[in-house]
Design a protein around this motif. Structure first.
Motif, PDB file in Angstrom:
ATOM      1  N   GLN A  67       0.191   8.349  -0.344  1.00  0.00           N
ATOM      2  CA  GLN A  67      -1.435   8.072  -0.529  1.00  0.00           C
ATOM      3  C   GLN A  67      -1.351   9.030  -1.978  1.00  0.00           C
ATOM      4  N   THR A 101      -3.597   8.107  -5.185  1.00  0.00           N
ATOM      5  CA  THR A 101      -5.536   8.669  -5.488  1.00  0.00           C
ATOM      6  C   THR A 101      -5.266   9.051  -6.800  1.00  0.00           C
ATOM      7  N   ASP A 154      -7.981   0.813   6.085  1.00  0.00           N
ATOM      8  CA  ASP A 154      -7.202   2.438   5.877  1.00  0.00           C
ATOM      9  C   ASP A 154      -6.582   2.228   6.278  1.00  0.00           C
ATOM     10  N   ASN A 172     -13.444   7.452  -1.452  1.00  0.00           N
ATOM     11  CA  ASN A 172     -12.118   6.760  -0.666  1.00  0.00           C
ATOM     12  C   ASN A 172     -11.941   5.448  -2.476  1.00  0.00           C
ATOM     13  N   ARG A 217       1.047  -0.983  -0.024  1.00  0.00           N
ATOM     14  CA  ARG A 217       0.217   0.064   0.110  1.00  0.00           C
ATOM     15  C   ARG A 217       0.971   1.371  -0.274  1.00  0.00           C
TER      16      ARG A 217
END
Ligand code: HAM
Length: 418
Positions: free
Chosen positions: A173, A177, A261, A202, A167
């Motif tokens: 992030q 995204t 998350d 999300n 991740r």
């Protein structure tokens, strides 16, 4: 109550013998192995403040937004049945001293999710989980994955598939995204309604959407690692390099992001083909949860016990569960004999002899039938006559031979027989 009302709630099960013996065997093996790896047990409460989970798992995750058994207690506080174990363990660690931040903890217990029940998906299910706090590096991730494979092998489940992905770091992030949104934007109309909402709140969650249309779109997306920085890629590469020599064959699954998350860096799932649609036996990863006092980083996994039991049972490899037979069955004729025999039963049990007796004041025939059913090799019979003579009758259930013995001789004989 009618028959229906005497059943447990939908998606919940009464666990009974003989299956429960299998659960105990699996739990015992887990405790033994986890001790070898230096883990200590933790039992956190089943009820927690709801924000322990909303804060850690994420407001927009399926578990938090749709599946929590959440309600207000008498004091008006919002509390819930825990849907998973990690957040409660981290709450404990965050509130503890520096030694807690260096601990290795495991838990075994029930979790609750208000999901639509189906094969492999319950509303109350059980997890064996571990969390490692302290070393924030790829070695701990690799050890954790290898431990999980080791435990599954101990349980007789060697033929599992290990899927890994990353991740990335918190700073990855935003690029991830943005990258996913850019790739999905031209296909907004093809996304399901849930994913159109996920796109804004999300977007990572679109990667584990089960709708066929979304899955096809997701398959064509660039891998999320392509949006990540060098540090994340290096960490992940190191984990993969470490796994092989530890006997774990892992395949990279570029769409695997897991449903919470709190994950960063390495995430993984272990699946088994015998399970059908709900094929994940277990899942885990590295995570950071910040309850305000200090951010706690750890790595861990949880295994779904119902799914383990399902695979072992389907394969016919579940160890046979046999209840230990009784060593003695005590028969009492009359109330005075029951009273005395309760004392005798206690003495035998203190010496480790499994014994049973009838407390229902039934006749000799019914009690003899119970003695036969118990499988005990010996029956002890006492009524008014025996009490008057301070003896017991000892009957060999196989040959039918009977002998009168004084109480102390009887105890010596039965204790020696086990
Ligand atoms: P999870 O993937 O949500 O992860 O659950 C772990 C395992 O619990 C699943 O792989 C599955 O075997 C089982 N499971 C989940 N939901 C159900 C259900 N409704 N019915 C039956 N079994 C189910 C976690 O819970 C994370 N806390 C794992 C973790 C620990 N990550 C880091 N540390």
């Amino acid at each position: 109550m009618d028959r229906q009302q005497l059943q447990p709630l939908q998606g919940m099960t009464d666990l009974t013998a003989p299956e429960i013996a299998l659960w105990q065997t699996l739990e015992e093996k887990a405790r033994r192995l986890l001790d070898l790896y230096g883990f200590e047990e933790i039992r956190t409460p089943v009820l927690e403040r709801t924000d322990v989970f909303t804060h850690s798992l994420g407001e927009t995750t399926d578990v938090v937004s749709k599946e929590m058994y959440s309600f207000h207690d008498q004091g008006g506080r919002e509390i819930c049945l825990r849907p998973e174990g990690t957040a409660g363990v981290v709450r404990h660690v965050a509130g503890g001293g520096p030694e807690a931040l260096e601990s290795r903890l495991f838990y075994i217990g029930p979790m609750f999710r208000a999901e639509k029940p189906q094969a492999g998906r319950k509303r109350q299910f059980h997890q064996v989980g571990v969390e490692i706090f302290g070393p924030a590096n790829p070695y701990a991730d690799a050890e954790c994955i290898a431990l999980q494979a080791h435990l599954l092998a101990e349980w007789g489940l060697a033929d599992c598939a290990v899927h890994v992905n990353t991740r990335g770091l918190p700073e990855d992030q935003k690029p991830v995204t943005d990258g996913l949104r850019d790739a999905l934007r031209p296909h907004m109309n093809e996304l399901c309604e849930d994913c159109r909402r996920r796109f804004d709140v999300n977007v990572l969650r679109t990667l584990d959407c089960k709708q066929p249309g979304c899955r096809t779109l997701v398959e064509a997306l660039p891998e999320i690692t392509s949006f990540m920085g060098e540090a994340a890629r290096r960490h992940f590469g190191k984990v993969r390099d470490l796994l092989g020599p530890m006997g774990v064959t892992a395949s990279v699954q570029p769409r695997l992001v897991r449903g919470f998350d709190y994950y960063i860096h390495t995430v993984w799932e272990i699946t088994h083909t015998a399970l059908g649609a709900q094929d994940a036996l277990s899942g885990g990863g590295r995570y950071v949860i910040d309850f305000g006092k200090k951010a706690v980083e750890g790595v861990g996994f949880a295994i779904g016990m119902e799914r383990i039991v399902a695979v072992l049972t389907a394969a016919g490899t579940a160890p046979a569960a046999h209840a230990r037979p009784h060593g003695v069955w005590i028969i009492s004729l009359g109330e005075e004999a029951v009273r005395e025999n309760m004392v005798l039963a206690r003495q035998l049990r203190e010496k480790g002899v499994k014994c049973g007796m009838d407390l229902g004041m039934r006749g000799m025939k019914a009690q003899m039938r119970a003695a036969n059913r118990s499988g005990a090799p010996w029956a002890v019979i006492r009524g008014a006559d025996e009490l008057a003579k301070s003896v017991c009758v000892l009957k060999d259930m196989k040959t039918g031979d009977q002998a009168e013995l004084a109480l102390t001789d009887l105890l010596t004989r039965l204790t020696a027989a086990g």
